[in-house]
Motif scaffolding. Structure first.
Motif, short mmCIF file in Angstrom:
data_model
loop_
_atom_site.label_atom_id
_atom_site.label_comp_id
_atom_site.label_asym_id
_atom_site.label_seq_id
_atom_site.Cartn_x
_atom_site.Cartn_y
_atom_site.Cartn_z
N LEU A 117 95.40 41.36 24.01
CA LEU A 117 94.95 42.75 23.83
C LEU A 117 95.69 43.72 24.74
N ILE A 118 96.16 43.26 25.88
CA ILE A 118 96.77 44.19 26.85
C ILE A 118 98.14 44.70 26.37
N TYR A 119 98.70 44.06 25.35
CA TYR A 119 99.98 44.54 24.80
C TYR A 119 99.80 45.15 23.40
N ASP A 120 98.58 45.48 23.02
CA ASP A 120 98.34 46.02 21.67
C ASP A 120 99.02 45.15 20.61
N SER A 121 98.87 43.83 20.73
CA SER A 121 99.58 42.91 19.83
C SER A 121 99.00 42.94 18.42
N ASN A 122 99.87 42.87 17.42
CA ASN A 122 99.42 42.80 16.04
C ASN A 122 99.39 41.37 15.52
N VAL A 123 100.42 40.60 15.89
CA VAL A 123 100.58 39.26 15.33
C VAL A 123 100.77 38.24 16.45
N VAL A 124 100.07 37.10 16.33
CA VAL A 124 100.16 36.07 17.36
C VAL A 124 100.56 34.74 16.72
N PRO A 125 101.85 34.36 16.79
CA PRO A 125 102.26 33.08 16.21
C PRO A 125 101.86 31.92 17.13
N VAL A 126 101.07 30.99 16.61
CA VAL A 126 100.62 29.81 17.37
C VAL A 126 100.46 28.62 16.43
N GLY A 127 100.29 27.44 17.01
CA GLY A 127 99.97 26.26 16.22
C GLY A 127 98.47 26.30 15.86
N GLN A 128 98.10 25.45 14.94
CA GLN A 128 96.72 25.42 14.41
C GLN A 128 95.65 25.37 15.50
N ASP A 129 95.92 24.58 16.56
CA ASP A 129 94.89 24.37 17.58
C ASP A 129 94.54 25.65 18.36
N GLN A 130 95.39 26.67 18.27
CA GLN A 130 95.10 27.92 19.00
C GLN A 130 94.49 29.00 18.12
N LYS A 131 94.32 28.67 16.84
CA LYS A 131 93.84 29.67 15.89
C LYS A 131 92.47 30.23 16.32
N GLN A 132 91.60 29.31 16.70
CA GLN A 132 90.25 29.74 17.05
C GLN A 132 90.26 30.69 18.25
N HIS A 133 91.19 30.46 19.18
CA HIS A 133 91.25 31.35 20.34
C HIS A 133 91.67 32.77 19.93
N VAL A 134 92.49 32.87 18.90
CA VAL A 134 92.87 34.21 18.43
C VAL A 134 91.67 34.84 17.71
N GLU A 135 90.89 34.01 17.02
CA GLU A 135 89.68 34.54 16.38
C GLU A 135 88.68 35.02 17.43
N VAL A 136 88.56 34.28 18.51
CA VAL A 136 87.69 34.70 19.61
C VAL A 136 88.18 36.03 20.18
N THR A 137 89.50 36.16 20.29
CA THR A 137 90.09 37.42 20.78
C THR A 137 89.67 38.59 19.89
N ARG A 138 89.72 38.35 18.59
CA ARG A 138 89.32 39.41 17.65
C ARG A 138 87.85 39.79 17.88
N ASP A 139 87.00 38.78 18.02
CA ASP A 139 85.57 39.04 18.24
C ASP A 139 85.35 39.85 19.52
N ILE A 140 86.07 39.47 20.57
CA ILE A 140 85.91 40.17 21.86
C ILE A 140 86.39 41.62 21.73
N ALA A 141 87.51 41.82 21.06
CA ALA A 141 88.06 43.18 20.89
C ALA A 141 87.08 44.04 20.09
N ILE A 142 86.52 43.46 19.04
CA ILE A 142 85.57 44.21 18.20
C ILE A 142 84.34 44.60 19.03
N LYS A 143 83.85 43.64 19.83
CA LYS A 143 82.68 43.92 20.67
C LYS A 143 82.96 45.05 21.65
N PHE A 144 84.12 44.98 22.29
CA PHE A 144 84.47 46.01 23.28
C PHE A 144 84.58 47.37 22.58
N ASN A 145 85.25 47.38 21.44
CA ASN A 145 85.41 48.63 20.69
C ASN A 145 84.05 49.21 20.27
#
Ligand code: ADP
Ligand code: TRP
Length: 321
Positions: free
Chosen positions: A133-161
């Motif tokens: 979030l600190i770089y206003d990132s749009n796209v995060v390329p990762v392997g499958q095992d990190q997908k959930q962490h990006v989803e958590v990031t989305r949830d946290i960003a939505i909550k903060f907003n």
């Protein structure tokens, strides 16, 4: 479009890292403004030797640059050179429900394995959210095992907003289906923690031995193998060999007559050839540590400038300023 990804300096990088994360990330360099970093704060959750962390950090930098990271296009830096991310972790942590972190697969898997948790290891996804979030990132390329962490990031960003008003860009994970999970020498996901890796760089003899040690079943060479596509060596061969050659080997295995030893030999040769250029480049870079340090220092300046702007936005929104 801003693209961001990170990798921990927790050991030598392997084919799972390369095909799952690095190669897709490197290809995206041309599609937008890429920010790639070495997650040395994250490595503190499970690696406690300072010399090892320093060495691994340099090794990851060399690996990435050798594999084609272009420092003229891409901002490449050490996570800890942007300490603002640690402050943002705190801000985000205060809007992160415990349950969100307790539901993470990586948390549950580690818990099931009996790993002793420090607070940092539990809070790992919050630091990862701050990274993104600190770089206003749009796209995060990762392997499958990190997908959930990006989803958590989305949830946290939505909550903060929701709590403090529009502050963060909501990012998207980007996962390549064909390399979502690269198998290791035992068929499980290739991972440093499973001891089943084939490194990108290293000693030829050692690596040949690892490839020749890929687990196979006890069927005779002559026996037709209708499940040839499930064979781990075939799956890896498809990543490193020209498509026609890989298809040919798969067919020979399917109809019978191809021995596993010959298949693994072909895999080794193709893998070794695949990284020839990168190996040359890595040797050149390793001889010039000043260049690598300069790249990381310049990357840090650029990353920090942007991070400060976004952190300020979050500080203002939440009433800290
Ligand atoms: P490891 O499991 O070896 O510790 P990391 O967790 O450091 O690897 O992963 C770094 C990046 O490489 C992440 O984006 C991860 O999704 C990707 N990655 C790691 N292993 C694999 C694999 N076997 N297949 C696909 N991607 C992988
Ligand atoms: N957690 C990631 C891994 O272990 C590394 C990482 C840290 C990362 N911060 C990130 C990846 C931000 C993508 C975006 O592989």
């Amino acid at each position: 479009m801003r693209i961001l990804s990170g990798i921990q300096p927790s050991g030598a990088l392997h084919l799972g890292n390369y095909f799952g994360m690095m190669k897709p990330a490197l290809e995206l360099q041309e599609k937008g403004e890429a920010f790639y970093f070495i997650a040395n704060y994250h490595s503190m959750t499970s690696l406690f030797d300072p010399a090892e962390r320093r060495q691994n950090t340099l090794d990851v930098a060399l690996d990435f640059l050798a594999c084609g990271l272009d420092p003229k296009r891409t901002v490449f830096f050490r996570q800890s050179d942007v300490p603002e991310v640690a402050e943002l972790t705190w801000l985000l942590g205060t809007v992160t429900p415990m349950g969100l972190l307790e539901r993470c697969h990586s948390y549950k898997d580690k818990l099931a394995k009996g790993v002793t948790f420090n607070f940092g290891l539990f809070a790992y996804p919050v630091l990862m959210a701050a990274d993104i979030l600190i770089y206003d990132s749009n796209v995060v390329p990762v392997g499958q095992d990190q997908k959930q962490h990006v989803e958590v990031t989305r949830d946290i960003a939505i909550k903060f907003n929701e709590q403090y008003g529009q502050t963060f860009v909501i990012p998207e994970p980007q996962i390549r289906d064909e390399v979502a999970v690269v198998p290791g020498t035992d068929g499980q996901k290739m991972s440093k923690s499973y001891g089943n890796t084939i490194e990108i760089f290293g000693d030829e003899k050692v690596l040949r031995k690892k490839v020749m040690g890929i687990k196979m079943d006890s069927r005779t060479p002559q026996e037709p193998k209708p499940d040839a596509d499930k064979n781990y060596a075939i799956q890896l061969l498809k990543l490193v060999a020209p498509p026609d050659a890989a298809r040919d080997f798969e067919n020979r295995l399917r109809v019978g007559g191809l021995g596993y030893g010959d298949l693994k030999k072909a895999l080794f040769e193709n893998y070794w050839t695949y990284f020839t250029e990168a190996r040359k480049k890595r040797a050149e870079l390793a001889a010039d540590p000043d260049f690598v340090n300069k790249v990381l220092a310049e990357g840090a300046v650029k990353a920090r400038t942007l991070a400060r702007t976004v952190l300020k936005r979050a500080r203002k929104a939440s009433g800290l300023e």
